[in-house]
Design a protein around this motif. Structure first.
Motif, PDB file in Angstrom:
ATOM      1  N   ILE A   3       0.824  -1.215   0.000  1.00  0.00           N
ATOM      2  CA  ILE A   3       0.000   0.000   0.000  1.00  0.00           C
ATOM      3  C   ILE A   3       0.858   1.264   0.000  1.00  0.00           C
ATOM      4  O   ILE A   3       0.583   2.225  -0.729  1.00  0.00           O
ATOM      5  CB  ILE A   3      -0.957  -0.030   1.215  1.00  0.00           C
ATOM      6  N   LYS A   4       1.907   1.234   0.797  1.00  0.00           N
ATOM      7  CA  LYS A   4       2.780   2.402   0.890  1.00  0.00           C
ATOM      8  C   LYS A   4       3.404   2.735  -0.468  1.00  0.00           C
ATOM      9  O   LYS A   4       3.442   3.899  -0.881  1.00  0.00           O
ATOM     10  CB  LYS A   4       3.873   2.096   1.921  1.00  0.00           C
ATOM     11  N   PRO A  28     -10.044  -3.596   4.983  1.00  0.00           N
ATOM     12  CA  PRO A  28     -10.018  -3.635   6.448  1.00  0.00           C
ATOM     13  C   PRO A  28      -9.257  -2.450   7.069  1.00  0.00           C
ATOM     14  O   PRO A  28      -8.482  -1.782   6.390  1.00  0.00           O
ATOM     15  CB  PRO A  28      -9.288  -4.949   6.754  1.00  0.00           C
ATOM     16  N   GLU A  29      -9.496  -2.262   8.347  1.00  0.00           N
ATOM     17  CA  GLU A  29      -8.851  -1.153   9.065  1.00  0.00           C
ATOM     18  C   GLU A  29      -7.333  -1.227   8.954  1.00  0.00           C
ATOM     19  O   GLU A  29      -6.659  -0.201   8.891  1.00  0.00           O
ATOM     20  CB  GLU A  29      -9.238  -1.166  10.549  1.00  0.00           C
ATOM     21  N   ALA A  30      -6.786  -2.444   8.966  1.00  0.00           N
ATOM     22  CA  ALA A  30      -5.315  -2.582   8.910  1.00  0.00           C
ATOM     23  C   ALA A  30      -4.759  -1.956   7.637  1.00  0.00           C
ATOM     24  O   ALA A  30      -3.681  -1.342   7.652  1.00  0.00           O
ATOM     25  CB  ALA A  30      -4.935  -4.064   8.984  1.00  0.00           C
ATOM     26  N   ASP A  31      -5.491  -2.086   6.528  1.00  0.00           N
ATOM     27  CA  ASP A  31      -5.045  -1.473   5.270  1.00  0.00           C
ATOM     28  C   ASP A  31      -5.098   0.053   5.351  1.00  0.00           C
ATOM     29  O   ASP A  31      -4.208   0.758   4.864  1.00  0.00           O
ATOM     30  CB  ASP A  31      -5.947  -1.930   4.108  1.00  0.00           C
ATOM     31  N   ILE A  32      -6.160   0.548   5.962  1.00  0.00           N
ATOM     32  CA  ILE A  32      -6.312   2.000   6.103  1.00  0.00           C
ATOM     33  C   ILE A  32      -5.169   2.545   6.963  1.00  0.00           C
ATOM     34  O   ILE A  32      -4.581   3.582   6.661  1.00  0.00           O
ATOM     35  CB  ILE A  32      -7.684   2.344   6.717  1.00  0.00           C
ATOM     36  N   LEU A  33      -4.859   1.806   8.015  1.00  0.00           N
ATOM     37  CA  LEU A  33      -3.789   2.216   8.908  1.00  0.00           C
ATOM     38  C   LEU A  33      -2.438   2.268   8.186  1.00  0.00           C
ATOM     39  O   LEU A  33      -1.618   3.160   8.430  1.00  0.00           O
ATOM     40  CB  LEU A  33      -3.724   1.252  10.102  1.00  0.00           C
ATOM     41  N   GLN A  34      -2.217   1.335   7.277  1.00  0.00           N
ATOM     42  CA  GLN A  34      -0.980   1.367   6.487  1.00  0.00           C
ATOM     43  C   GLN A  34      -0.896   2.633   5.645  1.00  0.00           C
ATOM     44  O   GLN A  34       0.154   3.270   5.559  1.00  0.00           O
ATOM     45  CB  GLN A  34      -0.919   0.164   5.539  1.00  0.00           C
ATOM     46  N   ALA A  35      -2.005   2.985   5.019  1.00  0.00           N
ATOM     47  CA  ALA A  35      -2.025   4.214   4.217  1.00  0.00           C
ATOM     48  C   ALA A  35      -1.843   5.434   5.118  1.00  0.00           C
ATOM     49  O   ALA A  35      -1.141   6.386   4.774  1.00  0.00           O
ATOM     50  CB  ALA A  35      -3.331   4.305   3.435  1.00  0.00           C
ATOM     51  N   TYR A  36      -2.459   5.388   6.285  1.00  0.00           N
ATOM     52  CA  TYR A  36      -2.334   6.473   7.267  1.00  0.00           C
ATOM     53  C   TYR A  36      -0.874   6.641   7.677  1.00  0.00           C
ATOM     54  O   TYR A  36      -0.346   7.753   7.729  1.00  0.00           O
ATOM     55  CB  TYR A  36      -3.206   6.161   8.481  1.00  0.00           C
ATOM     56  N   SER A 212      -8.821   1.091  -5.642  1.00  0.00           N
ATOM     57  CA  SER A 212      -8.100  -0.142  -5.968  1.00  0.00           C
ATOM     58  C   SER A 212      -6.641   0.092  -6.380  1.00  0.00           C
ATOM     59  O   SER A 212      -5.803  -0.780  -6.158  1.00  0.00           O
ATOM     60  CB  SER A 212      -8.856  -0.942  -7.029  1.00  0.00           C
ATOM     61  N   SER A 213      -6.317   1.251  -6.935  1.00  0.00           N
ATOM     62  CA  SER A 213      -4.907   1.512  -7.272  1.00  0.00           C
ATOM     63  C   SER A 213      -4.034   1.658  -6.026  1.00  0.00           C
ATOM     64  O   SER A 213      -2.814   1.548  -6.109  1.00  0.00           O
ATOM     65  CB  SER A 213      -4.767   2.794  -8.096  1.00  0.00           C
ATOM     66  N   ILE A 214      -4.666   1.917  -4.897  1.00  0.00           N
ATOM     67  CA  ILE A 214      -3.912   2.011  -3.645  1.00  0.00           C
ATOM     68  C   ILE A 214      -3.955   0.685  -2.890  1.00  0.00           C
ATOM     69  O   ILE A 214      -2.933   0.161  -2.450  1.00  0.00           O
ATOM     70  CB  ILE A 214      -4.493   3.117  -2.723  1.00  0.00           C
ATOM     71  N   PHE A 215      -5.160   0.147  -2.746  1.00  0.00           N
ATOM     72  CA  PHE A 215      -5.364  -0.991  -1.835  1.00  0.00           C
ATOM     73  C   PHE A 215      -5.382  -2.352  -2.532  1.00  0.00           C
ATOM     74  O   PHE A 215      -5.453  -3.375  -1.865  1.00  0.00           O
ATOM     75  CB  PHE A 215      -6.675  -0.797  -1.065  1.00  0.00           C
ATOM     76  N   GLY A 216      -5.359  -2.354  -3.869  1.00  0.00           N
ATOM     77  CA  GLY A 216      -5.451  -3.632  -4.593  1.00  0.00           C
ATOM     78  C   GLY A 216      -6.891  -3.937  -4.978  1.00  0.00           C
ATOM     79  O   GLY A 216      -7.817  -3.251  -4.551  1.00  0.00           O
ATOM     80  N   ALA A 217      -7.058  -4.977  -5.778  1.00  0.00           N
ATOM     81  CA  ALA A 217      -8.401  -5.318  -6.252  1.00  0.00           C
ATOM     82  C   ALA A 217      -9.299  -5.687  -5.084  1.00  0.00           C
ATOM     83  O   ALA A 217      -8.865  -6.343  -4.134  1.00  0.00           O
ATOM     84  CB  ALA A 217      -8.324  -6.475  -7.241  1.00  0.00           C
TER      85      ALA A 217
END
Ligand SMILES: *Cc1c(COP(=O)(O)O)cnc(C)c1O
Length: 222
Positions: A3-4, A28-36, A212-217
């Motif tokens: 994600i980063k 999921p929240e874990a993905d959002i947290l990675q972007a954060y 999806s370009s950030i988090f995947g399909a």
């Protein structure tokens, strides 16, 4: 999913005047947290319940944008904290947001969603209905919403000429409304998603909604 790295690559393609909304619906929240943790602060969701649930679990300085169809009975759950509502598609919804925002002593930034796609299922004002509504001018009496601009979702097609014409049409309408009805606050043009944001930016977008370009399909469709 890296994600980063995805975010860093995406940022290179965005001119400085374009705001990135990371669309985190279904992730999921874990993905959002990675972007954060990679510095992203603006996230968009399309379902009020999912938005409220994620907000409760994630850092307080995230700015949450509502980008999906919003029913009036769900407005109250968002009004205490939402930072921008992209999807205002009726007079009724605008009035309910205004009324609820007053209860919380907030002024809420909103965009008017315009129907630009060929698909019928997509929401939004027709250009004619919107011009008609603004011409009769009941919106200046709304004291707790601030109209910041327009939002649109282009047709789902590989035909770039179709998508370009839709984006250009929305940009022209934004310019017209800006000149005819609004002041400098009407500065936001939300258009462009993973599949079409470079074109949207060339057509004048100031805010892209990219998931999806950030988090995947996405594993399931919402
Ligand atoms: C899901 C969604 C997006 C993001 O779509 P991607 O193709 O994942 O970038 C943007 N805007 C709206 C209104 C959406 O519902």
């Amino acid at each position: 999913m890296p994600i980063k790295e995805n975010l860093a690559e995406l940022k290179i393609l965005l001119p400085p005047q374009v705001t990135l909304v990371a669309v985190s619906k279904t992730y999921p929240e874990a993905d959002i947290l990675q972007a954060y943790q990679a510095g992203q602060r603006i996230f968009g969701e399309n379902r009020p319940q999912e938005l409220v649930a994620k907000k409760a679990l994630l850092p307080a300085d995230i700015q949450w944008h509502m980008i999906g169809n919003l029913q009036t009975n769900k407005v109250r759950s968002l009004v205490p904290f939402v930072s921008l509502i992209h999807s205002v598609d009726s007079e009724k919804l605008l009035e309910v947001i205004d009324r609820e925002a007053e209860r919380y002593d907030r002024v809420i930034d909103v965009l008017l969603e315009v129907h630009i796609a060929r698909e019928q299922s997509k929401h939004g004002w027709s250009e004619d209905d919107l011009l008609h509504y603004l011409a009769q001018a009941s919106y200046p009496t709304l004291t707790h919403v601030r109209l910041r601009g327009l939002m649109g979702v282009a047709s789902y097609t590989d035909d770039q000429a179709v998508v370009q014409a839709e984006f250009e049409g929305l940009a022209a309408l934004h310019k017209l409304l800006h000149e005819r009805f609004f002041g400098p606050d009407f500065d936001t043009l939300s258009m462009g998603m993973s599949g079409d944001f470079p074109l949207a930016i060339r057509c004048g977008s100031t805010m892209v909604r990219v998931g999806s370009s950030i988090f995947g399909a996405r594993t399931y469709n919402k």
